[in-house]
Design an enzyme around this catalytic site. Structure first.
Site, PDB file in Angstrom:
ATOM      1  N   GLY A  36      77.686 -26.485  28.842  1.00 48.51           N
ATOM      2  CA  GLY A  36      78.595 -27.521  28.385  1.00 48.51           C
ATOM      3  C   GLY A  36      78.870 -27.381  26.902  1.00 48.51           C
ATOM      4  CB  SER A  37      81.810 -28.012  24.807  1.00 49.79           C
ATOM      5  OG  SER A  37      82.413 -26.821  25.241  1.00 49.79           O
ATOM      6  N   GLY A  38      79.640 -29.218  23.083  1.00 51.58           N
ATOM      7  CA  GLY A  38      78.980 -30.323  22.408  1.00 51.58           C
ATOM      8  C   GLY A  38      77.658 -29.918  21.783  1.00 51.58           C
ATOM      9  CG  HIS A  39      74.946 -28.292  23.710  1.00 52.23           C
ATOM     10  ND1 HIS A  39      74.335 -29.511  23.610  1.00 52.23           N
ATOM     11  CD2 HIS A  39      75.237 -28.112  25.019  1.00 52.23           C
ATOM     12  CE1 HIS A  39      74.251 -30.049  24.831  1.00 52.23           C
ATOM     13  NE2 HIS A  39      74.802 -29.215  25.697  1.00 52.23           N
ATOM     14  CE  LYS A  76      71.878 -25.277  27.140  1.00 52.00           C
ATOM     15  NZ  LYS A  76      73.107 -24.564  27.463  1.00 52.00           N
ATOM     16  CG  ASP A 103      74.320 -25.733  32.759  1.00 50.58           C
ATOM     17  OD1 ASP A 103      74.526 -26.956  32.917  1.00 50.58           O
ATOM     18  OD2 ASP A 103      74.668 -25.113  31.740  1.00 50.58           O
ATOM     19  CG  HIS A 121      73.103 -32.785  28.084  1.00 48.17           C
ATOM     20  ND1 HIS A 121      72.046 -32.046  28.561  1.00 48.17           N
ATOM     21  CD2 HIS A 121      74.105 -31.923  27.850  1.00 48.17           C
ATOM     22  CE1 HIS A 121      72.421 -30.775  28.622  1.00 48.17           C
ATOM     23  NE2 HIS A 121      73.649 -30.675  28.204  1.00 48.17           N
TER      24      HIS A 121
END
Lengths: 206, 330
Positions: free
Chosen positions: B54-57, B105, B110, B219
């Site tokens: 996911g994005s945001g990391h 991960k 995922d 998250h």
């Protein structure tokens, strides 16, 4: 006797889309209780895309329709539901490859889908996931004729009720452990609508 | 919500465009995808290394694309796994015939999406294998749970697998060293504040002004306990103790990462690092190399995580081998 044709398979997708749209809020509310709250939105979007795709494509076989559905679902649904439903439809497609879909082919396809779901989700029966519903359908088909499809829906409903009081041990709901009790699993519910839609389109008359 | 965005639905797309504009000689975006690749991929004679999530990391995962680390990173929506079709594009883009390793991960979504892509790529005749990173000691690991989450320790797995691939090692060898890294890396985080997913528009959870959450996920998943905020040295001690309790570090040599979660200033990270270094010395653990900064963030969350990787001579060599990426340097 052939029970599923290309046109019927397309109708199946449309009937699923209708149900996902009608029950979008219900599925999302179930998911808000024990998941991340987007199941209804994701399923409605996914099957909207599936119908858009199959409506504009010419297919030679039921297997091709289901493969198309599988690829669209895994690309458009996201999360865990995308690969799970994508796997189920892909396994059905593989089982139907090069064949007309009669009872035997259909039963094999459901069996393969169930095995695929188990492998993808690493789930066992009784873990409060959609696998519970699919496994019950496969078990039923082992014993009974496809003509009894409405019997299958009753089995699904009973299974969903059984899982309500379970604690989830797989998927995002498992982070809640005991707190997942008392809630219906959203994936089991959307699976029910998929089988209900199938009852609508299958050619079950002699 | 107060964010520098145009449209919550376009944040990933617009971020990726901006990223490749900043580093055109390094990176390219595969047209019509969310895949960021080395500009010179596929590199001949080398195992391709694929990661993503996911994005945001950010800077994960695209910030680790480059020589000696990842060949390609697949970006999903914010905090959502990328889908198999995107991952397959990434696999194809870096396959030079020597096989491809996926670094995943440990999250249900995922794992499913990457494994599905792996199977489909294999059906097309590409040799693909995968490893799953699960370094977060805050989560109980048992057969009755989905297991530990993958967090900042993943960056060390990227580095070491990438370095090994750069030596011309086989897919089996690269996978083996990635597995060894996973077996020896442990992390744990703490949050001082929540994060806000742009599409959600409000914080994922709430923490009072005087509270912190020990064991937070990247998250915003629940941690171990919510307790009153303490001084930096005490927080560092809590996290180090939890990490050290999970694996035998006696007389070990380790790599350390103090990772900011997005809204904690570097000043505070160094204050934490000061204490962590002291604690390791007290316990006669040898520090081989330290990274302090933002590597695996959680949008605008305040807090940090501590990662320890127990080293042997192979891991040491690979860890400091030449690397050229935006966000990871040796």
């Amino acid at each position: 006797m052939i029970i599923l044709t290309v046109d019927k398979a397309k109708d199946w997708m449309k009937e699923i889309q209708k149900r996902m749209f009608d029950h979008k809020d219900q599925l999302t509310e179930l998911d808000q209780a024990i998941g991340d709250g987007d199941h209804g939105i994701n399923m409605a979007r996914g099957f909207h895309e599936v119908v858009a795709k199959v409506n504009h494509t010419t297919y030679d076989s039921v297997a091709d329709v289901l493969k198309s559905a599988a690829m669209t679902l895994m690309a458009k649904v996201g999360g865990a539901s995308g690969p799970l439903y994508g796997t189920a439809f892909l396994k059905m497609s593989l089982a139907m490859q090069g064949k007309e879909v009669d009872q035997d082919v259909f039963k094999q396809a459901i069996n393969d889908a169930v095995e695929g779901l188990q492998a993808r989700g690493k789930a066992d029966f009784g873990e409060k996931t959609m696998y519970d519903v699919w496994k019950q359908v496969a078990n039923f088909l082992q014993e009974e004729d496809v003509k009894d499809w409405y019997g299958i829906l009753e089995v699904c409903q009973a299974t969903i009720e059984d899982t309500r009081e379970m604690a989830a041990t797989k998927g995002r709901a498992s982070y809640l452990k005991e707190r997942s009790k008392g809630h219906v699993d959203p994936g089991s519910m959307s699976s029910f609508y998929i089988f209900e839609a199938l009852a609508e389109v299958l050619d079950l008359e002699e | 919500m107060k964010k520098v965005i145009n449209d919550a639905n376009h944040v990933v797309d617009e971020m990726l465009d901006g990223l490749v504009e900043a580093y055109p000689t390094f990176l390219k975006r595969l047209p019509g995808t969310t895949v960021i690749s080395r500009s010179d991929a596929p590199v001949q004679g080398k195992v391709g290394i694929v990661s993503g999530g996911g994005s945001g990391h950010e800077p994960a995962h695209a910030g680790f694309v480059g020589k000696g680390m990842l060949d390609v990173a697949v970006a999903g929506e914010v905090f959502t796994s990328p889908t198999p079709d995107q991952i397959i594009e990434a696999i194809k883009a870096v396959d030079s015939g020597n096989g491809v390793l996926l670094i995943i991960k440990n999250y249900t979504g995922d794992v499913m999406n990457f494994e599905m892509a792996q199977e489909m790529a294999e059906m097309e005749g590409i040799k693909v294998d995968s490893v799953i990173v699960n370094d977060d000691v805050a989560v109980e690991d048992s057969t009755f749970t989905v297991g530990r989450r993958g967090i900042a320790g993943t960056v060390f797995v990227h580095k070491i697998a990438g370095a090994k691939a750069d030596t011309g090692a086989s897919l089996e060898e690269v996978k083996a060293v990635a597995e060894k890294t996973i077996a020896n890396v442990r992390s744990m985080g703490v949050a001082l504040s929540s994060c806000t997913v742009p599409a959600a528009g409000k914080p994922s959870f709430t923490l009072a002004d005087n509270e912190m959450e020990i064991g937070i996920g990247i998250h915003g998943e629940p941690g171990i306990e919510r307790v009153p905020l303490e001084k930096a040295d005490n927080i560092a001690t809590i996290l180090v103790d939890k990490v050290l309790a999970d694996i035998n570090y006696v007389k070990a040599e380790v790599a350390l990462m103090v990772n900011g979660l997005g809204a904690t200033p570097e000043m505070e990270l160094h204050i934490v690092n000061r204490k962590v270094s002291d604690l390791l010395k007290e316990k006669e653990i040898t520090l081989y190399k330290t990274w302090v900064g933002e590597y695996m963030t959680s949008l605008d969350m305040a807090g940090f995580s501590i990662t320890l990787l127990k080293l042997d001579s192979e891991l040491k060599n690979l860890l400091v081998q030449d690397v050229k990426t935006i966000a990871f340097h040796v």
